[in-house]
Design an enzyme around this catalytic site. Structure first.
Site, short mmCIF file in Angstrom:
data_model
loop_
_atom_site.label_atom_id
_atom_site.label_comp_id
_atom_site.label_asym_id
_atom_site.label_seq_id
_atom_site.Cartn_x
_atom_site.Cartn_y
_atom_site.Cartn_z
N ARG A 37 -7.15 -0.92 -2.41
CA ARG A 37 -7.18 0.45 -1.88
C ARG A 37 -7.37 1.42 -3.02
O ARG A 37 -6.52 1.52 -3.92
CB ARG A 37 -5.89 0.75 -1.12
CG ARG A 37 -5.84 2.15 -0.49
CD ARG A 37 -4.56 2.31 0.31
NE ARG A 37 -4.51 3.57 1.02
CZ ARG A 37 -3.97 4.69 0.53
NH1 ARG A 37 -3.45 4.71 -0.69
NH2 ARG A 37 -3.97 5.80 1.25
N SER A 72 -5.95 0.53 11.49
CA SER A 72 -4.71 1.31 11.52
C SER A 72 -4.57 1.97 12.89
O SER A 72 -5.54 2.54 13.41
CB SER A 72 -4.73 2.40 10.45
OG SER A 72 -4.69 1.85 9.16
N LYS A 118 1.33 7.21 0.98
CA LYS A 118 0.06 7.59 1.59
C LYS A 118 0.19 9.03 2.04
O LYS A 118 0.84 9.33 3.03
CB LYS A 118 -0.26 6.67 2.78
CG LYS A 118 -0.46 5.21 2.41
CD LYS A 118 -0.72 4.35 3.62
CE LYS A 118 -2.08 4.62 4.22
NZ LYS A 118 -2.37 3.73 5.37
#
Length: 218
Positions: A37, A106, A135
């Site tokens: 990521r 997600s 996040k």
């Protein structure tokens, strides 16, 4: 594909360690899946890093997922891609991806989870379970009840992410999660391998207890 402990890399939280080093240390501690990521690196950088991680995870027998970028995932021979609600749709990605390619999505509601399964997702990630600083765009936590509701509504694996650490991992598994995705709980630790091993042990123990509860007594 096993999703019990799913470690997400992030160089901004890893005390100076690279994506590849995070991956190497995490799989040494028992991570079943590593997700690359990175929201800022160029495509060419991500492909180069992805190929490093692919070699590491392949040698360890772990899975490898790329966040957001289907093009990068395909270019570095990753096992799959993880898509957020603002990314390419799961249905379009499934049309492009080769057979056997893993697509995770997600989700933040039962309806979205059902849609993802219908469109060909291999797993859904309930995000975030608890509020998290890892996040910045995650929003408020949905709580354990949503894990239970989604687990009862889809037949694909349900992964939990967001604000999960050693202190609450057990209750997340008890709520029905098939696996736990972590960022800071593992990669921000001074000892990533030890942190991963501790988390993996908790997940395994709680799953064993759950399986014993479901086993009929002769």
């Amino acid at each position: 594909m096993k999703y019990d402990l799913y470690v997400v890399t992030d160089e901004t939280l890893s005390c100076g360690r690279s994506h590849a080093e995070i991956a190497r240390l995490a799989v040494a501690g028992g991570a079943d899946m590593v997700q690359l990521r990175d929201k800022v690196r160029s495509c060419s950088d991500l492909v180069r890093i992805g190929r490093e991680i692919r070699a590491i995870t392949r040698a360890a027998g772990a899975g490898f997922i790329v966040n957001d970028r289907l093009d990068v995932a395909l270019s570095c021979c990753a096992d799959g891609v993880h898509l957020g609600q603002g990314d390419m749709s799961c249905g379009v990605a499934r049309q492009i991806a080769p057979p056997g390619f893993v697509i995770g999505v997600s989700v933040g509601s039962v309806a979205v989870a059902r849609d993802a399964e219908r469109d060909g997702a291999d797993y859904v990630a309930v995000s975030p379970v608890f509020s998290t600083g890892s996040k910045y765009d995650a929003g408020p936590g949905h709580g354990l009840s949503l894990i239970r509701e989604i687990r009862a509504s889809v037949s694909i694996p349900v992964i939990a992410i967001g604000g999960i650490g050693l202190e609450n991992a057990g209750e997340v598994i008890d709520a029905g999660a098939d696996g736990i995705a972590v960022i800071s709980a593992v990669i921000a630790s001074p000892d990533i391998t030890r942190a991963a091993r501790q988390m993996a042990d908790i997940i395994a123990e709680r799953k064993a207890i759950g399986n014993n509860r479901r086993t009929p007594v002769p």
